[in-house]
Motif scaffolding. Structure first.
Motif, PDB file in Angstrom:
ATOM      1  N   ALA A 172       0.871  -1.179   0.000  1.00 18.69           N
ATOM      2  CA  ALA A 172       0.000   0.000   0.000  1.00 18.69           C
ATOM      3  C   ALA A 172       0.907   1.227   0.000  1.00 18.69           C
ATOM      4  O   ALA A 172       1.871   1.296   0.763  1.00 18.69           O
ATOM      5  N   ALA A 173       0.592   2.161  -0.866  1.00 17.39           N
ATOM      6  CA  ALA A 173       1.385   3.385  -0.949  1.00 17.39           C
ATOM      7  C   ALA A 173       0.450   4.542  -1.294  1.00 17.39           C
ATOM      8  O   ALA A 173      -0.631   4.334  -1.870  1.00 17.39           O
ATOM      9  N   ALA A 174       0.868   5.733  -0.922  1.00 20.83           N
ATOM     10  CA  ALA A 174       0.065   6.917  -1.228  1.00 20.83           C
ATOM     11  C   ALA A 174       0.979   8.068  -1.580  1.00 20.83           C
ATOM     12  O   ALA A 174       2.077   8.204  -1.032  1.00 20.83           O
ATOM     13  N   GLU A 175       0.500   8.861  -2.503  1.00 20.76           N
ATOM     14  CA  GLU A 175       1.186  10.095  -2.871  1.00 20.76           C
ATOM     15  C   GLU A 175       0.116  11.141  -3.131  1.00 20.76           C
ATOM     16  O   GLU A 175      -0.674  11.001  -4.073  1.00 20.76           O
ATOM     17  N   GLY A 176       0.064  12.144  -2.260  1.00 22.42           N
ATOM     18  CA  GLY A 176      -0.960  13.176  -2.407  1.00 22.42           C
ATOM     19  C   GLY A 176      -2.341  12.579  -2.314  1.00 22.42           C
ATOM     20  O   GLY A 176      -2.666  11.909  -1.344  1.00 22.42           O
ATOM     21  N   ASP A 177      -3.148  12.789  -3.345  1.00 17.44           N
ATOM     22  CA  ASP A 177      -4.527  12.304  -3.314  1.00 17.44           C
ATOM     23  C   ASP A 177      -4.693  10.913  -3.941  1.00 17.44           C
ATOM     24  O   ASP A 177      -5.811  10.422  -4.058  1.00 17.44           O
ATOM     25  N   LEU A 178      -3.598  10.261  -4.329  1.00 18.99           N
ATOM     26  CA  LEU A 178      -3.677   8.921  -4.919  1.00 18.99           C
ATOM     27  C   LEU A 178      -3.191   7.861  -3.936  1.00 18.99           C
ATOM     28  O   LEU A 178      -2.184   8.043  -3.257  1.00 18.99           O
TER      29      LEU A 178
END
Length: 163
Positions: free
Chosen positions: A108-114
């Motif tokens: 699981a990874a996130a960058e900003g709104d994604l």
């Protein structure tokens, strides 16, 4: 009339001053502070998506759609229509007769709104599917979704084929 015009001018100047103050506060943040703000938002979005995914796909709880998905949700999977209600109708069909399960999130990874999820799915016939789901989160709601599914082969030329 002059008093009304003067009042309006003072009000507008006050609003401009307030906007400039906010702008300066933002500009005065260090790059580390700006990164931490973005990173905290990304982490919150990741947690939201992970909670949603387990509640909907693991627990088969359709109310997760009401809680986490925007009404005007955009769906890029060609087998599902746009909108939260369309997703709910499809999920009712998918989950008919199925029990709860724990979602096997590999990454699981996130960058900003994604938010990006890599899921290991066990199929009823004993095969596995690798799924990549991408979610866009705005103001605490999932507003857009993309996914890709790939069957995991029974044999592989290496010891780590999909996960």
């Amino acid at each position: 009339m002059k008093k009304v015009i003067l009042s309006i001018v003072v009000l507008i100047l006050g609003m401009i001053s307030s906007c400039e103050k906010k702008k300066n506060e933002t500009e005065n943040k260090t790059s580390t502070e700006r990164f931490e703000t973005i990173n905290n938002s990304a982490e919150n979005n990741k947690k939201l998506v992970l909670d949603f995914y387990q509640k909907l796909f693991g627990d088969k709880d359709l109310s997760a759609i009401d809680k986490y998905v925007a009404e005007d949700y955009i769906q890029h999977n060609p087998t599902v229509a746009d909108g939260a209600e369309a997703l709910k109708k499809e999920a009712e069909i998918w989950f008919k007769g199925q029990g709860k399960t724990s979602i096997d999130v590999q990454h699981a990874a996130a960058e900003g709104d994604l938010v990006f999820l890599h899921i290991k799915n066990s199929n009823p016939d004993g095969t596995l599917t690798s799924t990549i789901d991408i979610f866009k989160v705005i103001n605490g709601k999932i507003v857009e979704h993309w996914d890709v599914h790939q069957n995991v082969p029974k044999e592989s030329k290496n010891q780590h084929p999909m996960f």
